[in-house]
Motif scaffolding. Structure first.
Motif, mmCIF file in Angstrom:
data_model
loop_
_atom_site.group_PDB
_atom_site.id
_atom_site.type_symbol
_atom_site.label_atom_id
_atom_site.label_comp_id
_atom_site.label_asym_id
_atom_site.label_seq_id
_atom_site.Cartn_x
_atom_site.Cartn_y
_atom_site.Cartn_z
ATOM 1 N N LYS A 36 0.875 -1.235 -0.084
ATOM 2 C CA LYS A 36 -0.050 0.028 -0.013
ATOM 3 C C LYS A 36 0.960 1.343 0.126
ATOM 4 O O LYS A 36 0.509 2.215 -0.715
ATOM 5 N N GLN A 37 1.932 1.260 0.923
ATOM 6 C CA GLN A 37 2.793 2.496 0.825
ATOM 7 C C GLN A 37 3.513 2.663 -0.507
ATOM 8 O O GLN A 37 3.821 3.827 -0.987
ATOM 9 N N LEU A 38 3.980 1.451 -1.210
ATOM 10 C CA LEU A 38 4.411 1.706 -2.499
ATOM 11 C C LEU A 38 3.512 2.342 -3.493
ATOM 12 O O LEU A 38 4.095 3.258 -3.964
ATOM 13 N N ALA A 39 2.471 1.886 -3.541
ATOM 14 C CA ALA A 39 1.327 2.231 -4.441
ATOM 15 C C ALA A 39 1.170 3.889 -4.189
ATOM 16 O O ALA A 39 1.143 4.796 -5.153
ATOM 17 N N SER A 40 1.245 4.450 -2.916
ATOM 18 C CA SER A 40 1.188 5.611 -2.393
ATOM 19 C C SER A 40 2.199 6.526 -2.817
ATOM 20 O O SER A 40 2.282 7.569 -3.241
ATOM 21 N N GLU A 41 3.567 6.086 -2.467
ATOM 22 C CA GLU A 41 4.709 6.608 -2.779
ATOM 23 C C GLU A 41 5.112 6.898 -4.329
ATOM 24 O O GLU A 41 5.396 7.903 -4.755
ATOM 25 N N PHE A 42 4.836 5.772 -5.030
ATOM 26 C CA PHE A 42 4.963 5.989 -6.408
ATOM 27 C C PHE A 42 3.725 6.099 -7.442
ATOM 28 O O PHE A 42 3.646 5.538 -8.601
ATOM 29 N N LYS A 43 2.540 6.767 -6.800
ATOM 30 C CA LYS A 43 1.269 6.951 -7.429
ATOM 31 C C LYS A 43 1.715 7.755 -8.718
ATOM 32 O O LYS A 43 2.515 8.772 -8.669
ATOM 33 N N GLY A 44 1.266 7.518 -9.880
ATOM 34 C CA GLY A 44 1.513 8.183 -11.157
ATOM 35 C C GLY A 44 2.880 7.697 -11.976
ATOM 36 O O GLY A 44 3.103 7.798 -12.904
ATOM 37 N N LYS A 45 3.587 6.709 -11.127
ATOM 38 C CA LYS A 45 4.772 6.175 -11.812
ATOM 39 C C LYS A 45 4.895 4.858 -11.680
ATOM 40 O O LYS A 45 5.719 4.138 -12.305
ATOM 41 N N LEU A 46 3.911 4.113 -10.875
ATOM 42 C CA LEU A 46 3.807 2.597 -11.049
ATOM 43 C C LEU A 46 2.452 2.230 -10.741
ATOM 44 O O LEU A 46 1.670 2.904 -10.103
ATOM 45 N N THR A 47 1.999 1.157 -11.510
ATOM 46 C CA THR A 47 0.695 0.423 -11.067
ATOM 47 C C THR A 47 0.636 -0.699 -10.345
ATOM 48 O O THR A 47 1.701 -1.498 -10.464
ATOM 49 N N ARG A 93 11.014 -1.081 -2.276
ATOM 50 C CA ARG A 93 11.294 0.092 -3.133
ATOM 51 C C ARG A 93 12.615 0.038 -3.801
ATOM 52 O O ARG A 93 12.432 0.673 -4.983
ATOM 53 N N GLN A 94 13.668 -0.401 -3.428
ATOM 54 C CA GLN A 94 14.877 -0.608 -4.156
ATOM 55 C C GLN A 94 14.497 -1.271 -5.834
ATOM 56 O O GLN A 94 15.178 -0.813 -6.609
ATOM 57 N N GLU A 95 13.830 -2.420 -5.840
ATOM 58 C CA GLU A 95 13.431 -3.164 -6.973
ATOM 59 C C GLU A 95 12.985 -2.057 -7.850
ATOM 60 O O GLU A 95 12.818 -1.956 -9.135
ATOM 61 N N VAL A 96 11.863 -1.441 -7.201
ATOM 62 C CA VAL A 96 11.037 -0.368 -7.982
ATOM 63 C C VAL A 96 11.808 0.743 -8.761
ATOM 64 O O VAL A 96 11.571 0.968 -9.953
ATOM 65 N N LEU A 97 12.693 1.295 -7.834
ATOM 66 C CA LEU A 97 13.539 2.303 -8.326
ATOM 67 C C LEU A 97 14.317 1.848 -9.414
ATOM 68 O O LEU A 97 14.441 2.486 -10.448
ATOM 69 N N LYS A 98 14.900 0.782 -9.480
ATOM 70 C CA LYS A 98 15.797 0.080 -10.348
ATOM 71 C C LYS A 98 14.824 -0.164 -11.627
ATOM 72 O O LYS A 98 15.270 0.157 -12.615
ATOM 73 N N ALA A 99 13.509 -0.324 -11.740
ATOM 74 C CA ALA A 99 12.916 -0.547 -12.904
ATOM 75 C C ALA A 99 12.321 0.722 -13.359
ATOM 76 O O ALA A 99 12.049 0.894 -14.468
ATOM 77 N N ILE A 100 12.268 1.694 -12.417
ATOM 78 C CA ILE A 100 11.768 2.765 -12.943
ATOM 79 C C ILE A 100 12.932 3.752 -13.554
ATOM 80 O O ILE A 100 12.784 4.487 -14.721
ATOM 81 N N GLY A 101 14.126 3.472 -13.305
ATOM 82 C CA GLY A 101 15.346 3.918 -13.788
ATOM 83 C C GLY A 101 15.542 5.309 -13.074
ATOM 84 O O GLY A 101 15.686 6.324 -13.431
#
Length: 101
Positions: A36-47, A93-101
């Motif tokens: 849930k925190q991931l969805a909130s923090e990366f809103k608009g950058k991650l589904t 979060r680290q894995e998401v940041l890697k994927a987002i670039g």
């Protein structure tokens, strides 16, 4: 749902984070606040998508879910990362940041 999930992964301009879970799963409940925190923090950058394996067994089978929680991250239609079991928020979060670039 599996076909829709495939469509989402293939066509999404944003990376797609999937949490395969079930109501009876203790570790799933442990990672739920982090998802849930991931969805909130990366809103608009991650589904972020949650898939209940009891309600969507064909989706779990399609993505070869062996244990839950199973977390997967797709970007550009490709699987970039997957893990099973409860992991800390910072690791997700680290894995998401890697994927987002």
């Amino acid at each position: 749902m599996a076909q829709t999930l495939d469509d989402l992964i293939r066509t999404s301009e944003l990376p797609v984070f999937i949490d395969f879970w079930a109501d009876w799963c203790g570790p799933c409940k442990m990672v739920a606040p982090s998802v849930k925190q991931l969805a909130s923090e990366f809103k608009g950058k991650l589904t972020v998508v949650k898939v209940n394996v009891d309600q969507q067994p064909e989706a779990a089978a399609r993505f070869q879910v062996q244990g839950i929680p199973a977390l997967m991250l797709f970007a550009g239609g490709e699987l970039k990362w997957r893990t099973a079991g409860a992991i800390p928020y910072q690791q997700m979060r680290q894995e998401v940041l890697k994927a987002i670039g």
